[in-house]
Write a protein that holds these residues in place. Sequence first.
Motif, short mmCIF file in Angstrom:
data_model
loop_
_atom_site.label_atom_id
_atom_site.label_comp_id
_atom_site.label_asym_id
_atom_site.label_seq_id
_atom_site.Cartn_x
_atom_site.Cartn_y
_atom_site.Cartn_z
N ALA A 70 0.86 -1.18 0.00
CA ALA A 70 0.00 0.00 0.00
C ALA A 70 0.89 1.23 0.00
N GLY A 71 0.51 2.22 -0.77
CA GLY A 71 1.28 3.45 -0.82
C GLY A 71 2.72 3.25 -1.27
N GLY A 72 2.93 2.25 -2.13
CA GLY A 72 4.26 1.98 -2.63
C GLY A 72 5.16 1.23 -1.66
N MET A 73 4.63 0.82 -0.51
CA MET A 73 5.42 0.13 0.50
C MET A 73 4.88 -1.29 0.71
N THR A 74 5.78 -2.27 0.73
CA THR A 74 5.42 -3.63 1.09
C THR A 74 5.74 -3.78 2.56
N ARG A 75 4.74 -4.16 3.33
CA ARG A 75 4.94 -4.28 4.78
C ARG A 75 3.87 -5.17 5.39
N PHE A 76 4.11 -5.58 6.61
CA PHE A 76 3.07 -6.28 7.36
C PHE A 76 1.95 -5.28 7.60
N SER A 77 0.73 -5.67 7.28
CA SER A 77 -0.42 -4.79 7.52
C SER A 77 -1.18 -5.19 8.78
N LEU A 78 -0.98 -6.43 9.24
CA LEU A 78 -1.65 -6.90 10.45
C LEU A 78 -0.90 -8.11 10.99
N ILE A 79 -0.79 -8.17 12.29
CA ILE A 79 -0.23 -9.32 12.98
C ILE A 79 -1.23 -9.72 14.05
N VAL A 80 -1.55 -11.02 14.10
CA VAL A 80 -2.52 -11.52 15.08
C VAL A 80 -1.86 -12.63 15.90
N VAL A 81 -1.84 -12.45 17.21
CA VAL A 81 -1.36 -13.47 18.14
C VAL A 81 -2.59 -14.18 18.69
N ARG A 82 -2.66 -15.49 18.45
CA ARG A 82 -3.76 -16.30 18.97
C ARG A 82 -3.18 -17.17 20.08
N ALA A 83 -3.60 -16.91 21.29
CA ALA A 83 -3.01 -17.58 22.44
C ALA A 83 -4.06 -18.31 23.25
N THR A 84 -3.70 -19.51 23.69
CA THR A 84 -4.50 -20.24 24.66
C THR A 84 -3.69 -20.29 25.95
N VAL A 85 -4.25 -19.73 27.00
CA VAL A 85 -3.60 -19.72 28.31
C VAL A 85 -4.29 -20.76 29.18
N THR A 86 -3.51 -21.69 29.70
CA THR A 86 -4.07 -22.70 30.60
C THR A 86 -3.92 -22.19 32.02
N ALA A 87 -5.06 -21.98 32.68
CA ALA A 87 -5.08 -21.47 34.05
C ALA A 87 -4.61 -22.55 35.01
N ALA A 88 -3.87 -22.14 36.02
CA ALA A 88 -3.49 -23.07 37.08
C ALA A 88 -4.72 -23.34 37.95
N PRO A 89 -4.80 -24.53 38.52
CA PRO A 89 -5.94 -24.82 39.40
C PRO A 89 -6.06 -23.75 40.49
N GLY A 90 -7.25 -23.22 40.65
CA GLY A 90 -7.51 -22.21 41.67
C GLY A 90 -7.16 -20.79 41.29
N SER A 91 -6.61 -20.58 40.09
CA SER A 91 -6.26 -19.21 39.70
C SER A 91 -7.50 -18.48 39.21
N SER A 92 -7.44 -17.17 39.26
CA SER A 92 -8.56 -16.32 38.86
C SER A 92 -8.54 -16.06 37.36
N VAL A 93 -9.60 -16.46 36.68
CA VAL A 93 -9.72 -16.19 35.25
C VAL A 93 -9.74 -14.68 35.01
N GLU A 94 -10.38 -13.94 35.90
CA GLU A 94 -10.46 -12.49 35.77
C GLU A 94 -9.05 -11.87 35.85
N LEU A 95 -8.23 -12.32 36.81
CA LEU A 95 -6.87 -11.80 36.91
C LEU A 95 -6.03 -12.19 35.69
N LEU A 96 -6.23 -13.41 35.19
CA LEU A 96 -5.51 -13.83 33.99
C LEU A 96 -5.92 -12.98 32.78
#
Length: 158
Positions: A88-114
């Motif tokens: 775009a605009g004469g420049m070749t570049r990354f236009s978007l990067i998406v990080v897709r992460a699965t976080v495994t909560a430790a037993p008893g940890s707060s999902v809200e805090l994570l």
Amino acid sequence: MKPLPHDYEVDVTGGAQGYATISASGLPDLTTAPPREYDGPGDAWSPEHLLLASVTACFLFTFRAVAKASQTDFVDVDARTWGRVTRAGGMTRFSLIVVRATVTAAPGSSVELLQRAIDRTTAHCLVSSSLVTPVRVEAVIRAAGATPPAAGTYKRTA
């Protein structure tokens, strides 16, 4: 963390064609080459792959620090990062990067805090915040021992 500023240096050596070697003091050498899309062999880490790897590793390491500071525990993070290169605009570049992460909560940890830790990580990752390209994080939190989510079920967090 040691006081700022931090300085980093890498060396790249290569000829007129083919592979190059990336080196840095105290680290193992890394072979690199252009990806197939740029007429490279496609069997070595390319600058494009290294950029995505840097974003992903920074997400993980920043998340570790933020979760520790938040006094919340997790078992692991499984992250896959995707990037789109456009022109775009004469420049070749990354236009978007998406990080897709699965976080495994430790037993008893707060999902809200994570979730808050994920949100803070998204805002504080050094590599992502150094880029002009938008970096979006889509993360899900799952209980320890649960089946990972199916593709396409990630929650957008930034």
